[in-house]
Write an enzyme that holds these catalytic residues in place. Structure first.
Site, PDB file in Angstrom:
ATOM      1  N   THR A 117       0.730  -1.199   0.123  1.00 57.27           N
ATOM      2  CA  THR A 117      -0.220  -0.059   0.019  1.00 57.27           C
ATOM      3  C   THR A 117       0.860   1.346  -0.039  1.00 57.27           C
ATOM      4  O   THR A 117       1.966   1.312   0.732  1.00 57.27           O
ATOM      5  CB  THR A 117      -1.049   0.161   1.264  1.00 57.27           C
ATOM      6  OG1 THR A 117      -1.517   1.394   1.348  1.00 57.27           O
ATOM      7  CG2 THR A 117      -0.309  -0.436   2.561  1.00 57.27           C
ATOM      8  N   TYR A 141      -1.757   0.209  10.044  1.00 56.96           N
ATOM      9  CA  TYR A 141      -2.173  -0.435   8.669  1.00 56.96           C
ATOM     10  C   TYR A 141      -0.971  -0.349   7.911  1.00 56.96           C
ATOM     11  O   TYR A 141      -0.593  -1.426   7.434  1.00 56.96           O
ATOM     12  CB  TYR A 141      -3.380   0.260   8.011  1.00 56.96           C
ATOM     13  CG  TYR A 141      -3.484  -0.084   6.730  1.00 56.96           C
ATOM     14  CD1 TYR A 141      -3.920  -1.350   6.384  1.00 56.96           C
ATOM     15  CD2 TYR A 141      -3.196   0.812   5.622  1.00 56.96           C
ATOM     16  CE1 TYR A 141      -3.897  -1.780   4.910  1.00 56.96           C
ATOM     17  CE2 TYR A 141      -3.346   0.270   4.178  1.00 56.96           C
ATOM     18  CZ  TYR A 141      -3.667  -1.042   4.132  1.00 56.96           C
ATOM     19  OH  TYR A 141      -3.643  -1.653   2.596  1.00 56.96           O
TER      20      TYR A 141
HETATM   21  N1  UFG Z   1     -12.594  10.722   3.054  1.00 58.98           N
HETATM   22  C1  UFG Z   1     -13.590  11.711   3.594  1.00 58.98           C
HETATM   23  N2  UFG Z   1     -14.920  11.317   3.700  1.00 58.98           N
HETATM   24  C2  UFG Z   1     -15.076  10.055   3.741  1.00 58.98           C
HETATM   25  C3  UFG Z   1     -14.392   8.925   3.527  1.00 58.98           C
HETATM   26  C4  UFG Z   1     -13.022   9.459   3.153  1.00 58.98           C
HETATM   27  O1  UFG Z   1     -13.342  12.783   3.567  1.00 58.98           O
HETATM   28  O2  UFG Z   1     -16.421   9.681   3.975  1.00 58.98           O
HETATM   29  C5  UFG Z   1     -11.158  10.906   2.983  1.00 58.98           C
HETATM   30  C6  UFG Z   1     -10.027  10.598   3.778  1.00 58.98           C
HETATM   31  O3  UFG Z   1     -10.299  11.338   5.027  1.00 58.98           O
HETATM   32  C7  UFG Z   1      -9.056  10.688   2.844  1.00 58.98           C
HETATM   33  C8  UFG Z   1      -9.642  10.494   1.580  1.00 58.98           C
HETATM   34  O4  UFG Z   1     -10.967  10.572   1.451  1.00 58.98           O
HETATM   35  O5  UFG Z   1      -8.398  11.988   3.095  1.00 58.98           O
HETATM   36  C9  UFG Z   1      -9.486   8.921   1.271  1.00 58.98           C
HETATM   37  O6  UFG Z   1      -9.756   8.293   2.102  1.00 58.98           O
HETATM   38  P1  UFG Z   1     -10.104   6.813   1.662  1.00 58.98           P
HETATM   39  O7  UFG Z   1     -10.725   5.982   3.101  1.00 58.98           O
HETATM   40  O8  UFG Z   1     -10.951   6.317   0.548  1.00 58.98           O
HETATM   41  O9  UFG Z   1      -8.729   6.070   1.586  1.00 58.98           O
HETATM   42  P2  UFG Z   1      -7.273   6.135   2.343  1.00 58.98           P
HETATM   43  O10 UFG Z   1      -6.553   7.315   1.632  1.00 58.98           O
HETATM   44  O11 UFG Z   1      -7.504   6.298   3.833  1.00 58.98           O
HETATM   45  O12 UFG Z   1      -6.700   4.669   2.156  1.00 58.98           O
HETATM   46  C10 UFG Z   1      -6.924   4.127   0.867  1.00 58.98           C
HETATM   47  C11 UFG Z   1      -6.758   2.504   1.194  1.00 58.98           C
HETATM   48  C12 UFG Z   1      -5.449   1.945   2.011  1.00 58.98           C
HETATM   49  C13 UFG Z   1      -4.436   2.610   1.036  1.00 58.98           C
HETATM   50  C14 UFG Z   1      -4.420   4.121   0.774  1.00 58.98           C
HETATM   51  C15 UFG Z   1      -3.395   4.431  -0.160  1.00 58.98           C
HETATM   52  O13 UFG Z   1      -7.870   2.041   2.232  1.00 58.98           O
HETATM   53  O14 UFG Z   1      -5.569   0.696   2.001  1.00 58.98           O
HETATM   54  O15 UFG Z   1      -5.718   4.238   0.239  1.00 58.98           O
HETATM   55  O16 UFG Z   1      -3.370   5.944  -0.378  1.00 58.98           O
HETATM   56  F1  UFG Z   1      -3.287   2.249   1.709  1.00 58.98           F
END
Ligand code: UFG
Length: 326
Positions: A117, A141
């Site tokens: 990741t 994670y």
């Molecule tokens: N976000 C919001 N509102 C929501 C959901 C997400 O504002 O309802 C924001 C999060 O705070 C973050 C962005 O959108 O800033 C992306 O969040 P995601 O939950 O979609 O994804 P993440 O970046 O946290 O994580 C994902 C995968 C991981 C991976 C990562 C790599 O879940 O496994 O991308 O960048 F490691």
């Protein structure tokens, strides 16, 4: 020869199974169905419900199916959940990867493709980030995955096993042929949440943090279409079968979108407005992370669906299909 896909009933694993069978490979799937969906595995693909930490089961599958490669997806993947329950993440993502690797070595499996990741980078000092950057994960994670990466590096130096570790950026979209999409209930990922809100399955959605050091204050991510990502595993397998050396490679498009830009794109594609609430920052979130995937492209990976509205469109079609059956 047969390929063992752990987590093949999940979102990314399921799309990779489709990519494999589309080009005539023979996958089998091991999945404990904790987040995966049995229906994601196409009929004709042997499915085994079980735990990657069950050495006897894994060894039996390796022997009975003459497994020559393992593609290892089975893991917990939600950053904030890992902050709340880190030991569960280390158990599922690190300890069980160790057990699986040990079974692979004992079973004489020569090729291993590992789902890692972008979260291993944390807040990289320069962006787009390449694989030479020092990892500095911000969440359990990311650390749980990085530890598995280290195990693979050491295991391949000691045993007759070569690997490709793929560091995924933010995976989105759904199979363009509409066979599969993201079905996990209670999903937390941005595009899925925004689509559920657009389809009125949620009354509003949160944007977590608006004071990040980014152009509009919200986090920036590199969204990669799941079917393109699935094909990166084919490139990895080809590389290993051709005798290529072990590699750790990014998989993203090299272009970042802020949370606000994604939400606006979802509004445009879905053709509806919906309520956004500004919420505090979410634990473990880096401000901005965008991939340099030049090395993966040198292995023959070519993005084909590199377009945010297309990704959202495919995911929306899948979401509508889910709504129709639930
Ligand atoms: N976000 C919001 N509102 C929501 C959901 C997400 O504002 O309802 C924001 C999060 O705070 C973050 C962005 O959108 O800033 C992306 O969040 P995601 O939950 O979609 O994804 P993440 O970046 O946290 O994580 C994902 C995968 C991981 C991976 C990562 C790599 O879940 O496994 O991308 O960048 F490691």
């Amino acid at each position: 020869m047969t390929i063992l896909i752990t987590g093949g009933a999940g979102f990314i694993g399921g799309h990779t199974v489709l990519a494999l069978i589309d080009r005539g490979e023979i996958p089998i799937v091991l999945d404990d169905l904790s987040t995966g969906n049995r229906a994601a595995v196409p009929s004709g693909v042997p499915f085994f419900a079980g735990d990657i930490g069950d050495t006897e089961l894994v060894l039996r599958l390796i022997q009975n199916h003459r497994i020559d490669a393992i593609v290892h997806f089975a893991a917990k993947i939600v950053v904030p959940e890992s902050v709340a329950d880190p030991l569960n993440y280390y158990l599922n993502n690190t300890v069980k990867t160790h057990t699986l690797l040990q079974a692979a070595v004992r079973g004489n499996v020569k090729h291993f493709v590992f789902s890692s990741t972008a979260a291993v980078y944390g807040n990289p000092s320069s962006t787009p980030v390449s694989e030479t950057a020092d990892p500095a994960p911000l969440s359990p994670y990311g650390r749980s995955k990085l530890m598995s990466e280290y195990m693979l590096v050491d295991a391949s130096a000691a045993y007759d096993l070569r690997y490709v570790t793929l560091r995924y950026f933010n995976v989105a979209g759904a199979d363009p042929a509409r066979r599969l999409g993201q079905s996990t209930p209670g999903a937390t990922h941005l595009i899925k949440v925004a689509l559920e809100t657009a389809l009125r399955r949620r009354s509003y959605m949160n944007i977590y943090g608006s004071d990040y050091p980014t152009p509009d204050g919200t986090c920036v991510r590199d969204y990669v279409h799941v079917s393109d990502l699935a094909r990166s595993h084919l490139a990895a397998l080809d590389h290993l079968r051709d005798g290529g050396e072990s590699r750790t490679l990014n998989c993203g498009y090299g272009r970042g979108y802020s949370v606000r830009q994604v939400v606006d794109a979802v509004r445009r594609v879905a053709g509806v407005d919906f309520e956004i609430r500004q919420a505090p920052r979410r634990a473990g979130d880096p401000a901005s992370i965008v991939a340099n995937s030049d090395e993966l492209m040198k292995l023959g990976w070519e993005p084909e669906l590199n377009d945010l509205p297309t990704m959202i469109e495919h995911a929306l079609e899948w979401e509508k299909k889910l709504t129709a059956v639930t």
